[in-house]
Design an enzyme around this catalytic site. Structure first.
Site, PDB file in Angstrom:
ATOM      1  N   PHE A 312       0.838  -1.195   0.000  1.00 57.81           N
ATOM      2  CA  PHE A 312       0.000   0.000   0.000  1.00 57.81           C
ATOM      3  C   PHE A 312       0.875   1.247   0.000  1.00 57.81           C
ATOM      4  CE2 PHE A 312      -2.772  -3.120   2.058  1.00 57.81           C
ATOM      5  CZ  PHE A 312      -3.992  -2.872   1.444  1.00 57.81           C
ATOM      6  N   ASP A 313       0.527   2.204  -0.845  1.00 56.93           N
ATOM      7  CA  ASP A 313       1.036   3.556  -0.676  1.00 56.93           C
ATOM      8  C   ASP A 313       0.340   4.138   0.565  1.00 56.93           C
ATOM      9  OD1 ASP A 313       2.132   6.144  -1.287  1.00 56.93           O
ATOM     10  OD2 ASP A 313       0.158   6.679  -2.072  1.00 56.93           O
TER      11      ASP A 313
END
Length: 643
Positions: A312-313
């Site tokens: 995940f960013d």
């Protein structure tokens, strides 16, 4: 003329019904009335009516060098007639035609999501032209025109609300369960439903350029694109079907039993094997589309079914992507002056943190309009390009501006250099952070905020702390993935303390901080090198290198974003993280479903072959079981529509 159009539109069921009726009458005449010649004629006619289209398809496939299912059925039917097995010939053709019709009907249901999307597109729009409101076809609305959307009506265009306030049901497009409040300045999408309150909307995209139309095109392309499993099976069928013909001829040469040879042609049809994977994949793509998830095609769906690691960013993915200044602290300089100087430096930046700093400065945090300071912010001053903001002071343009990728910005104003960014930017410029300021920044970062340093003329004078709230569904999405054995990782350009705080809040143990875009890409490559099948979840633009490097790139909030819809392997139309574990779960279920369908097809052929050897399966029975296996794999694949 109407009758001709009706027959043309319903040709397949009419042919099946006629073939079945002739078969029934022929059997009745031969069995109950013992009129052999009439019975034979009716049965041959039943085979001809039902088999005409089958034989025509067989001819064209043979011309292209392919021996297909239609060829096997045609050979079996003709052979049965030649040896006097008229009942078998008519029954085989009728059952095959009936199976094709049922297959086409049930396959159409797997594409129901696309039909639902097509039905969403409104036919008309109410437009204000020359001071009057007129109703026109929705496709004729021009960008820039004002469209009036009444309560209960569908929004006919993509656009921006200019007047009115209402709740919009966006679930048909984005899959969001709750209506979304819309007012002036908010985006709306074609095909969504205005629940209450009239809206005036300035059209930005119309006709085939709307988000809904782009989604429809993507779903069409995805359902037509072949998955690797489909390609492999088609390649196998290309050799398998001629092999069945050779086997049938060889059996006749050895045994002299024409009925057994023809029965082998019938049971050897690889129909269930060929249709099984596509129906599973088309069903899954349709189910995902209804939930607001766009899949680029079967290849990416199959790959997503192997995912065992999701990266995940942070900003805009795990967080809302709506950063706001939480605190401004000056050291030896007034807080307001620190904020104003940072705003000037960031004015030409496109970074999301710059937007937060500019918004705070323009809100006039503690500053009276018209005040000039040595800090560099001047309101109502000659030469300001921005003009007065409605909510507060104007932010002047910097005289020089430079972006240092992944670190911050450096600008000049009134002959002074302003540096705004992280510790790496200060280190690059040889600037030391006083211990008092460093301690303060650590405190803010430990609280989950991003500390942005502000330096004037080589001296660090303050910290702007920016907070971005977590998405409510972030921790639930991470937990859902972890519960299914999928590893989660967070990749961010933020500092280590802020990253740790966010990671702990959402339940991610493995996080990588202070990463430049290319370093995020390297992190994805290292995870793949460890043997993981990796999905990267980001905004589809800022994280382009890592999204492209991952096995599956997942773009968040793609509705209205051309680039995300067109380039992402998987696009979540709404900013709903719960769709990530759902999409991964659907992909894994699809892989299992495809395997089940292949197993059903192979087992059916194996049992039928054993039945032929044992003398227990004849042509009509073999075709009946073949059709049953085809319908079984279709129904099994359609279960994914309810996932």
């Amino acid at each position: 003329m109407n009758a001709k159009r009706y027959v043309r539109a319903h040709r397949q069921p009419i042919v099946v019904a006629a073939s079945g009726l002739l078969l029934s009458v022929g059997w009745t005449v031969g069995t109950l009335h013992d009129v052999a010649l009439l019975s034979a004629g009716l049965l041959i006619l039943a085979a001809a009516v039902g088999g005409y289209d089958v034989a025509k398809k067989a001819f064209y496939t043979l011309r292209s060098g392919t021996v297909g299912i239609n060829t096997l059925v045609t050979l079996a039917a003709v052979g049965a007639i030649v040896i006097g097995e008229y009942w078998e010939a008519a029954a085989v053709v009728f059952l095959f035609s009936l199976g094709n019709y049922l297959e086409a009907r049930t396959m159409a249901k797997t594409r129901s999501a696309l039909e639902e999307l097509l039905e969403l597109a409104p036919d008309t729009a109410i437009v204000r032209r020359d001071g009057e409101t007129v109703e026109v076809p929705a496709r004729e609305v021009e960008p820039g025109e004002t469209v009036i959307v009444k309560p209960g009506a569908k929004v006919p265009v993509d656009g921006e609300v200019t007047d009115g306030e209402s709740a919009i049901d966006q679930s048909p497009v984005t899959g969001e369960s709750a209506p979304v409040r819309k007012s002036a300045g908010d985006e709306v999408y074609a095909g969504t439903i205005n629940q209450a309150g009239a809206l005036e909307v300035v059209a930005t995209d119309t006709g085939r350029d709307t988000t809904l139309e782009r989604i429809i095109r993507r779903v069409e392309e995805a359902q037509e694109a072949q998955a690797p499993t489909e390609t492999i099976i088609e390649r196998f069928a290309r050799y398998y079907t001629p092999a069945i013909v050779v086997l049938a001829v060889g059996t006749y040469a050895i045994t002299g039993n024409a009925v057994t040879s023809l029965t082998l042609l019938v049971i050897g049809c690889p129909g269930a094997l060929v249709i099984g994977p596509p129906v599973s994949i088309v069903s899954a793509i349709g189910s995902a589309a209804r939930s607001g998830v766009l899949l680029k095609g079967g290849e990416h769906l199959e790959t997503a079914g192997k995912i065992d690691c999701v990266a995940f960013d942070k900003t805009g993915t795990l967080t809302k992507g709506e950063p706001a200044v939480a605190n401004v602290d000056g050291f030896g300089v007034a807080d307001d002056d620190v904020l104003r100087s940072a705003a000037i430096a960031e004015k030409k930046s496109e970074h999301h943190l710059a937007d937060a700093i500019l918004a705070a400065a323009r809100a006039g945090e503690g500053t009276a309009r018209g005040t000039a300071t040595d800090g560099g912010v001047v309101t109502d001053r000659a030469g300001d390009s921005a003009g007065p903001e409605p909510d507060g002071p104007t932010v002047s343009d910097p005289e020089a501006f430079d972006v240092v990728a992944g670190k911050g910005v450096v600008a000049r104003y009134d002959g002074r250099t302003i540096a705004v960014g992280n510790r790496a930017l200060l280190a690059d410029r040889g600037l030391e952070v006083p211990s008092e300021i460093a301690a303060h920044a650590r405190e803010r970062e430990a609280a989950g905020e991003t500390a942005v340093y502000v330096a004037l003329e080589g001296e660090v004078v303050g910290v702007v702390s920016i907070r971005d709230e977590l998405r409510p569904a972030a921790s639930d999405a991470v937990a859902a993935l972890e519960d299914t054995g999928v590893r989660t990782v967070m990749l961010t350009g933020d500092n280590e303390r802020t990253a740790r705080s966010v990671a702990e809040a959402v339940g991610i143990e493995d996080y990588r901080a202070e990463l430049l875009p290319e370093e995020k890409r390297d992190a994805i490559e290292s995870l793949r090198a460890e043997g993981h099948v990796v999905a990267m979840v980001g905004d589809g633009i800022n994280d382009a290198p890592s999204l492209a490097t991952a096995d599956v790139g997942v773009a968040m909030g793609a509705a209205g974003t051309d680039a995300a819809i067109e380039t992402a392997d998987m696009a979540l139309l709404a900013d709903d993280l719960e769709r990530v574990p759902e999409a991964v779960g659907l992909s894994k279920a699809t892989r299992r479903n495809v395997s089940e369908n292949v197993a059903i097809a192979v087992a059916t052929v194996g049992l039928l072959l054993a039945g032929v050897v044992a003398g227990a399966v004849h042509m009509a029975a073999g075709m009946l079981l073949h059709i049953a296996s085809v319908l079984l794999v279709i129904l099994n694949g359609m279960r994914l529509l309810r996932y």
